[in-house]
Design a protein around this motif. Structure first.
Motif, PDB file in Angstrom:
ATOM      1  N   GLU A  74    -104.412 -15.243  59.252  1.00 33.69           N
ATOM      2  CA  GLU A  74    -104.125 -16.756  59.734  1.00 33.69           C
ATOM      3  C   GLU A  74    -105.183 -17.764  59.352  1.00 33.69           C
ATOM      4  OE1 GLU A  74    -101.247 -17.894  60.446  1.00 33.69           O
ATOM      5  OE2 GLU A  74    -100.062 -16.387  61.735  1.00 33.69           O
ATOM      6  N   SER A  98    -104.552 -20.037  56.687  1.00 36.80           N
ATOM      7  CA  SER A  98    -103.442 -21.173  56.636  1.00 36.80           C
ATOM      8  C   SER A  98    -103.843 -22.208  57.614  1.00 36.80           C
ATOM      9  CB  SER A  98    -102.099 -20.442  57.774  1.00 36.80           C
ATOM     10  OG  SER A  98    -101.251 -21.325  58.016  1.00 36.80           O
ATOM     11  N   THR A  99    -103.203 -23.345  57.276  1.00 39.56           N
ATOM     12  CA  THR A  99    -103.359 -24.738  58.013  1.00 39.56           C
ATOM     13  C   THR A  99    -102.245 -25.108  58.912  1.00 39.56           C
ATOM     14  OG1 THR A  99    -102.274 -25.760  56.180  1.00 39.56           O
ATOM     15  CG2 THR A  99    -104.727 -25.669  55.986  1.00 39.56           C
ATOM     16  N   HIS A 100    -101.564 -24.210  59.282  1.00 41.21           N
ATOM     17  CA  HIS A 100    -100.584 -24.309  60.270  1.00 41.21           C
ATOM     18  C   HIS A 100    -101.197 -24.479  61.638  1.00 41.21           C
ATOM     19  CE1 HIS A 100     -96.710 -23.877  62.787  1.00 41.21           C
ATOM     20  NE2 HIS A 100     -96.075 -24.028  61.647  1.00 41.21           N
ATOM     21  N   PRO A 101    -100.868 -25.521  62.572  1.00 43.93           N
ATOM     22  CA  PRO A 101    -101.421 -25.427  64.012  1.00 43.93           C
ATOM     23  C   PRO A 101    -101.402 -24.078  64.738  1.00 43.93           C
ATOM     24  CG  PRO A 101     -99.957 -27.457  63.561  1.00 43.93           C
ATOM     25  CD  PRO A 101     -99.789 -26.166  62.188  1.00 43.93           C
ATOM     26  N   GLY A 139    -101.308 -21.013  63.582  1.00 43.77           N
ATOM     27  CA  GLY A 139    -102.293 -20.149  62.874  1.00 43.77           C
ATOM     28  C   GLY A 139    -103.888 -20.342  63.334  1.00 43.77           C
ATOM     29  N   GLU A 197     -98.261 -17.176  51.217  1.00 41.13           N
ATOM     30  CA  GLU A 197     -97.410 -17.785  52.148  1.00 41.13           C
ATOM     31  C   GLU A 197     -95.770 -17.915  51.781  1.00 41.13           C
ATOM     32  OE1 GLU A 197     -97.282 -22.165  54.536  1.00 41.13           O
ATOM     33  OE2 GLU A 197     -98.990 -21.571  53.117  1.00 41.13           O
ATOM     34  N   THR A 234     -92.688 -19.707  52.672  1.00 40.54           N
ATOM     35  CA  THR A 234     -92.249 -20.648  53.284  1.00 40.54           C
ATOM     36  C   THR A 234     -91.334 -20.712  54.257  1.00 40.54           C
ATOM     37  OG1 THR A 234     -92.713 -22.106  51.177  1.00 40.54           O
ATOM     38  CG2 THR A 234     -91.462 -23.317  52.819  1.00 40.54           C
ATOM     39  N   GLY A 253     -93.779 -17.076  57.141  1.00 37.14           N
ATOM     40  CA  GLY A 253     -94.937 -16.685  57.790  1.00 37.14           C
ATOM     41  C   GLY A 253     -95.836 -16.360  56.473  1.00 37.14           C
ATOM     42  N   GLY A 307     -95.620 -13.764  60.937  1.00 29.35           N
ATOM     43  CA  GLY A 307     -94.818 -14.980  60.946  1.00 29.35           C
ATOM     44  C   GLY A 307     -93.563 -14.982  62.175  1.00 29.35           C
ATOM     45  N   ASN A 308     -92.616 -15.543  61.917  1.00 30.96           N
ATOM     46  CA  ASN A 308     -91.442 -15.571  62.835  1.00 30.96           C
ATOM     47  C   ASN A 308     -90.444 -14.415  62.648  1.00 30.96           C
ATOM     48  OD1 ASN A 308     -89.742 -16.207  60.449  1.00 30.96           O
ATOM     49  ND2 ASN A 308     -90.255 -18.360  61.067  1.00 30.96           N
ATOM     50  N   SER A 316     -93.120 -20.940  70.972  1.00 34.65           N
ATOM     51  CA  SER A 316     -93.579 -20.397  69.537  1.00 34.65           C
ATOM     52  C   SER A 316     -94.192 -19.205  69.633  1.00 34.65           C
ATOM     53  CB  SER A 316     -94.737 -21.297  68.987  1.00 34.65           C
ATOM     54  OG  SER A 316     -93.955 -22.962  68.986  1.00 34.65           O
TER      55      SER A 316
END
Length: 629
Positions: free
Chosen positions: A364, A367-370, A372, A394, A396, A399, A412-413, A434
């Protein structure tokens, strides 16, 4: 007669008080001679002595009356006082004419002092921007005026110093007193990269800050502008009193004329001077100064009280609005929740929990996802500094995939798990928050629940709103399941999720159409349209977007939901004190007006009643500034 004009004009003339004190001394000496020694100077000496005292005490009133008269404005307190006192001199009541003017000027003196104090307390509370700042430039540290500093430059803030400009902390850590912005004096520790605002006080270590806003664009500068503008925006009560005074004053003049001349047709022993004197008493007691000064002063006090509690009202009219609100509509993220994702629960299967976290955080970190970022912060960058992820891909909407310590890791999900045909416990699908599902070497290894933490005082705030009989509604763009869960936890009456900005507007409009008086509380750019639509728009000012803060009518500086309740309390308290003053002033005036018209009250009693009511109203209005909520 506009209340704000009265305050502004009347406060221009009472800066030096020696003339008034001398007038009072002359009046006291003459009354001592007259009543103590039964000696009254002959005319014209008595007129000259009393006339001198009268001019010393009332030249400001006469000047303002003249200024208004040449603009054809005759129905104001200055013209009223001038007519009444000149009339007293015309019938030979010199001492009473001087007394009326002297006591009236004393009342103005106290009024001006109270108004100035209210204005100074608001300005001093917020205008705490330092006049110099240390800038780190190529040729060394320089001390300059904050207005000269450009964005991108670096400033140094020593322990005990106030931050002069908004910026980003470059030091690893620093603690600040944020009371000027939030109303909360407890230390707030900031880490590298976090936002720092002008007005904060550095507490314990030298802090280095990169400037992100010019001096005039700082959050504190905008706050100060808001409060200064607020004192100019009138409440409905103030507007009512201004309109009332415009009607009330000419009616009083007409009644005074009737008191003077109508008895001629009904009283056998009509004496003009007697009834003229009663008309003068009528004019003196009818002066509306207690109303037109104490009411705006009460609202100034309310704005000051709110500011000390970290709440900024952009106008005194919004103090009134908050007293009538019966529905509070709130955004979720950043308003009722902290707006920052935190790792809640970690479940590992067939693998050590710490190893699971380490593998996931390493992946993670790419990644720049909140979500992560939340996992990486939970584990700590130092923990994974020797653990690197390679071949990171990544996917899209699903995950990440990569290799960590020679192992293939998926994070990921649940759609990611299905994509790679990896079975996982079906109860995961029922989790509303989440979730990061992890697979190691094509086998389910566990999951991490990441949630936005509910603010500490959110439940207390909702409970207090319900106690006040206020309906609570939550609108959010987050998943409906998450929104319903938060609403259930906080006992919110209604909650709607998966809303776009236009969806929020529709919901608020529907509530307004049903007759509800609404305050909307939000913090994001997408909340700005709804903030503008509500009867009172409230912005969370600490993390809130500039667009929402600019649009809002009320700004809560420390982002605490409980301050919504405080804002309502300040509004109700202010309105209560203002109406106490209105009722007190009108009751006394009606009583003494009747006594004056009947010849029972004289000019002395009229002026004491008028000034006394004004002083009581002022003291009552000033009291709001000292109340603790």
């Amino acid at each position: 007669m506009e209340a704000s004009t009265t305050i502004e004009e009347s406060s221009n003339g009472w800066k030096s008080h020696w003339e008034l004190l001398l007038a009072i001394a002359i009046l006291f000496a003459m009354l001592t001679l007259e009543y103590g020694f039964d000696y009254v100077p002959a005319f014209p000496f008595s007129l000259i002595i009393y006339g001198s005292a009268y001019l010393l005490a009332g030249y400001n009133v006469l000047y303002l009356a003249w200024r208004k008269a040449i603009r054809a404005d005759f129905f104001n307190e200055f013209f009223l006082m001038s007519v009444a006192t000149i009339g007293a001199f015309a019938i030979g009541s010199y001492s009473e004419g001087v007394a009326v003017m002297a006591f009236y000027s004393i009342g103005e003196w106290f009024q001006d002092a109270a108004v100035d104090k209210a204005k100074r307390s608001i300005k001093a509370l917020l205008d705490i921007r330092p006049d110099q700042v240390t800038v780190l430039r190529a040729d060394g540290a320089q001390t300059v005026n904050p207005k000269e500093v450009k964005t991108g430059e670096t400033i140094q803030v020593k322990p005990g110093e106030k931050v002069a400009l908004d910026g980003e902390l470059l030091s690893e850590k620093a603690s600040f007193n944020t009371a000027a912005l939030t109303g909360e004096s407890k230390p707030d520790t900031k880490g590298k990269g976090e936002s720092i605002y002008a007005g904060m006080i550095n507490l314990n270590t030298v802090a280095v800050v990169r400037v992100t806003s010019l001096y005039q664009d700082s959050k504190l500068s905008k706050i100060l502008e808001m409060v200064q503008d607020a004192t100019a925006r009138k409440s409905q009560t103030q507007l009512f009193i201004s309109r009332f005074a415009k009607v009330y004053t000419p009616i009083v003049f007409a009644l005074a004329l009737l008191v003077c001349f109508v008895p001629y047709f009904f009283v056998e022993t009509y004496v003009f001077t007697t009834w003229f004197y009663r008309a003068l008493v009528f004019l003196v007691i009818s002066c509306p100064c207690a109303l037109v000064v104490s009411i705006p002063l009460g609202y100034f006090g309310g704005i000051g009280l709110a500011s000390r509690n970290g709440i900024l009202f952009k106008g005194s009219n919004f103090l009134d609005v908050m007293t009538n609100v019966n529905a509070i509509v709130m955004d979720k993220t950043g308003t009722l929740t902290e707006g920052i994702f935190k790792v809640g629960e970690v479940v590992a299967e067939g693998i050590d929990k710490q190893e699971l976290l380490s593998l996931t955080a390493a992946l993670e970190s790419q990644s720049t996802h909140p979500i992560g970022i939340a996992v990486v912060e939970h584990v700590g960058k130092d923990t994974i500094k020797d653990v690197s992820a390679t071949n990171v891909e990544e996917i899209t909407g699903h995950g990440l995939k990569g290799t960590v310590l020679g192992k293939q890791v998926l994070a990921g999900n649940t759609k990611l798990m299905k994509k790679f045909s990896i079975s996982y416990p079906h109860e995961i699908d029922a989790i509303v928050y989440s979730i990061v599902v992890i697979a190691v070497d094509k086998k389910y290894a566990g999951h991490i629940i990441v949630a936005d933490k509910i603010k500490e005082d959110a439940a207390q705030a909702i409970a207090q709103m319900h106690t006040m009989g206020i309906k609570t509604v939550m609108l959010s763009g987050d998943k409906t399941a998450v929104v319903k869960e938060v609403a259930s936890t906080l006992s919110i009456d209604e909650a709607y999720g998966d809303l776009l900005p236009e969806g929020k507007v529709e919901k608020v409009q529907a509530l307004k159409d049903s007759g509800m008086r609404i305050a909307f509380v939000g913090d994001g750019v997408n909340d700005a349209p709804v903030v503008a639509l509500a009867d009172a728009g409230i912005a969370m000012g600490g993390l809130g977007s500039d667009a929402t803060i600019e649009t809002a009518d009320i700004v809560i500086q420390n982002d605490q939901p409980s301050k919504i309740v405080t804002a309502i309390k300040v509004g109700k308290l202010t309105k209560k004190i203002v109406w106490q003053n209105i009722i007190l002033a009108m009751t006394v005036k009606i009583l003494v007006l009747g006594l004056g018209a009947g010849g029972i009250a004289n000019l002395w009693e009229a002026v004491i009643a008028d000034v006394g009511v004004a002083l009581l109203a002022i003291l009552n209005a000033v009291r709001i500034q000292r109340i603790k909520l």
